[in-house]
Write a protein that holds these residues in place. Structure first.
Motif, mmCIF file in Angstrom:
data_model
loop_
_atom_site.group_PDB
_atom_site.id
_atom_site.type_symbol
_atom_site.label_atom_id
_atom_site.label_comp_id
_atom_site.label_asym_id
_atom_site.label_seq_id
_atom_site.Cartn_x
_atom_site.Cartn_y
_atom_site.Cartn_z
ATOM 1 N N TRP A 1 4.875 13.288 11.524
ATOM 2 C CA TRP A 1 5.685 12.095 11.768
ATOM 3 C C TRP A 1 6.825 11.999 10.771
ATOM 4 O O TRP A 1 6.723 12.503 9.658
ATOM 5 C CB TRP A 1 4.820 10.835 11.675
ATOM 6 N N GLN A 2 7.889 11.315 11.186
ATOM 7 C CA GLN A 2 9.047 11.146 10.324
ATOM 8 C C GLN A 2 9.391 9.670 10.194
ATOM 9 O O GLN A 2 9.054 8.851 11.060
ATOM 10 C CB GLN A 2 10.257 11.896 10.903
ATOM 11 N N ILE B 1 7.505 3.699 11.176
ATOM 12 C CA ILE B 1 7.151 4.442 9.960
ATOM 13 C C ILE B 1 8.288 4.312 8.947
ATOM 14 O O ILE B 1 9.456 4.573 9.267
ATOM 15 C CB ILE B 1 6.881 5.915 10.276
ATOM 16 N N VAL B 2 7.940 3.897 7.728
ATOM 17 C CA VAL B 2 8.963 3.718 6.685
ATOM 18 C C VAL B 2 8.787 4.690 5.526
ATOM 19 O O VAL B 2 9.704 4.857 4.719
ATOM 20 C CB VAL B 2 8.991 2.265 6.163
ATOM 21 N N PRO C 1 0.837 -1.204 0.000
ATOM 22 C CA PRO C 1 0.000 0.000 0.000
ATOM 23 C C PRO C 1 0.870 1.251 0.000
ATOM 24 O O PRO C 1 2.016 1.224 0.455
ATOM 25 C CB PRO C 1 -0.795 -0.129 1.296
ATOM 26 N N GLN C 2 0.324 2.339 -0.525
ATOM 27 C CA GLN C 2 1.057 3.605 -0.580
ATOM 28 C C GLN C 2 0.334 4.667 0.241
ATOM 29 O O GLN C 2 -0.882 4.813 0.138
ATOM 30 C CB GLN C 2 1.190 4.078 -2.036
ATOM 31 N N PRO C 3 1.075 5.414 1.060
ATOM 32 C CA PRO C 3 0.420 6.454 1.858
ATOM 33 C C PRO C 3 -0.023 7.627 0.995
ATOM 34 O O PRO C 3 0.700 8.066 0.107
ATOM 35 C CB PRO C 3 1.517 6.876 2.844
ATOM 36 N N GLY C 4 -1.231 8.099 1.263
ATOM 37 C CA GLY C 4 -1.737 9.278 0.569
ATOM 38 C C GLY C 4 -1.508 10.523 1.400
ATOM 39 O O GLY C 4 -0.679 10.554 2.313
ATOM 40 N N ASP C 5 -2.246 11.572 1.076
ATOM 41 C CA ASP C 5 -2.137 12.818 1.834
ATOM 42 C C ASP C 5 -2.407 12.563 3.311
ATOM 43 O O ASP C 5 -3.373 11.882 3.670
ATOM 44 C CB ASP C 5 -3.137 13.844 1.316
ATOM 45 N N ASN C 6 -1.549 13.116 4.163
ATOM 46 C CA ASN C 6 -1.720 13.022 5.616
ATOM 47 C C ASN C 6 -1.716 11.587 6.133
ATOM 48 O O ASN C 6 -2.319 11.286 7.161
ATOM 49 C CB ASN C 6 -3.019 13.716 6.051
ATOM 50 N N GLU C 7 -1.028 10.706 5.436
ATOM 51 C CA GLU C 7 -0.928 9.310 5.850
ATOM 52 C C GLU C 7 0.538 8.884 5.992
ATOM 53 O O GLU C 7 1.434 9.524 5.433
ATOM 54 C CB GLU C 7 -1.627 8.391 4.850
ATOM 55 N N VAL C 8 0.739 7.797 6.726
ATOM 56 C CA VAL C 8 2.070 7.218 6.873
ATOM 57 C C VAL C 8 1.988 5.731 6.556
ATOM 58 O O VAL C 8 0.934 5.105 6.686
ATOM 59 C CB VAL C 8 2.633 7.415 8.299
ATOM 60 N N LEU C 9 3.114 5.181 6.114
ATOM 61 C CA LEU C 9 3.220 3.742 5.894
ATOM 62 C C LEU C 9 4.020 3.141 7.038
ATOM 63 O O LEU C 9 5.143 3.587 7.314
ATOM 64 C CB LEU C 9 3.897 3.442 4.555
ATOM 65 N N ILE C 10 3.458 2.139 7.693
ATOM 66 C CA ILE C 10 4.069 1.518 8.863
ATOM 67 C C ILE C 10 4.528 0.106 8.520
ATOM 68 O O ILE C 10 3.757 -0.682 7.952
ATOM 69 C CB ILE C 10 3.065 1.461 10.033
ATOM 70 N N ARG C 11 5.798 -0.195 8.822
ATOM 71 C CA ARG C 11 6.231 -1.591 8.787
ATOM 72 C C ARG C 11 5.718 -2.223 10.068
ATOM 73 O O ARG C 11 6.125 -1.875 11.164
ATOM 74 C CB ARG C 11 7.747 -1.714 8.706
ATOM 75 N N VAL C 12 4.802 -3.161 9.951
ATOM 76 C CA VAL C 12 4.079 -3.691 11.097
ATOM 77 C C VAL C 12 4.949 -4.677 11.873
ATOM 78 O O VAL C 12 5.479 -5.636 11.304
ATOM 79 C CB VAL C 12 2.772 -4.368 10.643
ATOM 80 N N GLY C 13 5.068 -4.431 13.167
ATOM 81 C CA GLY C 13 5.742 -5.379 14.040
ATOM 82 C C GLY C 13 4.767 -6.315 14.719
ATOM 83 O O GLY C 13 5.089 -7.461 15.032
ATOM 84 N N ALA C 14 3.544 -5.822 14.958
ATOM 85 C CA ALA C 14 2.502 -6.621 15.595
ATOM 86 C C ALA C 14 1.149 -5.993 15.277
ATOM 87 O O ALA C 14 1.051 -4.780 15.040
ATOM 88 C CB ALA C 14 2.718 -6.698 17.101
#
Length: 332
Positions: free
Chosen positions: A85-86, A75-76, A29-42
């Motif tokens: 967020w960074q 967050i990646v 999935p790709q983050p859109g406006d005001n979104e973040v992409l998370i590498r899920v740990g759990a």
């Protein structure tokens, strides 16, 4: 660091039993406006996931069809206009779907920092239940200072969270649970009384504990026959909040106690609320509740973890109601 173009996730092949949860690979999935992409740990497992799998709780428009309403990880990447967020920050997030996956997209305002001493597993057990309990009991002062609370399903994720929150704010907390082991855990978490519903009548027990007055607020995940009994257990001008219906949502009800006691019957869902409303809950949690997590006053109760590929086993445990606290899926 370059990211993969696809990921492992769990999809619902067709509505049905737990076996329909199928490990597959899908495009990242790709983050859109005001979104973040998370590498899920759990990723947390919740009752709404089971309902979605059964075809009874479809995702809202625009949400991922992948189940999973809460995750924790790193967050990646960030979308356009994202400034809060960074890349590299550790967060847990409330989702409308997509949590059973190696990567998930979350709105920036529905992310919260992972408490410093927490693992991803611990943090993934926070968003769904903490958003739900805080918004229903405390955000708008539903449970007022000095009032008493009855929680059905005290050993559930919702229940263990509600006990701790209410106890930390000096409320009397009573719960129902289905075994002595579950009752003992609830007492350890701060419940004043734990009623084994297989052996005791919770209406009579609550009346005894409150000198006949009843409780001010009831948090109900059971439904069914409990609805009419809740009316008897409630105090004058009590509030009864339905969050789920493990015994069914259709009941025959005598409304006379509602009139005579001036009761309020209400219900709540979280998933379909507007982002702005959920963002308000997140801000309040960060201000009022996150400090209690940081100093150890509150903590999620985690029963069992399963690797993502065993999501079906996690659902079977959820449906058995044998667990105490939260069930969490883990990823490498």
């Amino acid at each position: 660091m370059s990211l993969a173009v696809d990921m492992q996730c769990i999809e619902i092949s067709t509505p049905g039993a737990a076996s329909v949860l199928t490990p597959v690979r899908r495009a990242m999935p790709q983050p859109g406006d005001n979104e973040v992409l998370i590498r899920v740990g759990a990723a947390g497992v919740n009752r709404p996931d089971v309902l979605q799998r059964q075809g009874l709780y479809p995702p809202p428009a625009g949400a991922s069809d992948i189940p999973g309403l809460e995750v924790a990880g790193e967050i990646v990447s960030v979308g356009n206009r994202e400034v809060r967020w960074q890349v590299g920050q550790r967060v847990c997030a409330l989702l409308s779907g997509g949590g059973y996956a190696e990567y998930a997209v979350a709105h920036e305002d529905l992310c919260l920092p992972i408490p410093a001493a927490y693992t991803a597993i611990q943090a993934a057990a926070l968003p769904e239940t903490f958003f739900t309990v805080w918004s229903n009991l405390f955000l708008h002062n539903t449970l007022k200072p000095g009032e008493a609370l009855l929680v059905h399903g005290g050993s559930s994720g919702i229940g263990t969270t509600a006990i701790q929150m209410a106890n930390s704010l000096d409320h009397r907390v009573f719960v129902t649970a289905g075994s002595e082991e579950k009752c003992q855990l609830c007492l350890q978490l701060g419940a004043e009384a734990a009623i084994n519903y297989r052996q005791q009548d919770f209406v009579q027990e609550v009346k005894t504990l409150t000198d006949g007055r009843g409780v001010d607020v009831i948090l109900d995940i059971v439904g069914g026959a409990y609805v009419q009994r809740n009316l008897k257990a409630a105090a004058f001008r009590g509030r009864i909040i339905s969050l789920a219906f493990l015994q069914g949502s259709k009941v025959e009800l005598d409304l006379m106690p509602v009139m005579l006691k001036q009761l309020v019957l209400t219900g709540s869902t979280l998933r379909a609320r507007p982002v702005e409303e959920k963002a308000s809950i997140a801000r309040s949690l960060l201000d009022k509740v996150w400090p209690l997590l940081d100093n150890g006053i509150l903590a999620p109760v985690i029963n069992t973890t399963f690797p993502l590929t065993r999501a079906a086993d996690a659902h079977r445990l959820m449906e058995s109601s044998a667990h105490i606290g939260k069930i969490v899926l883990t990823l490498n």
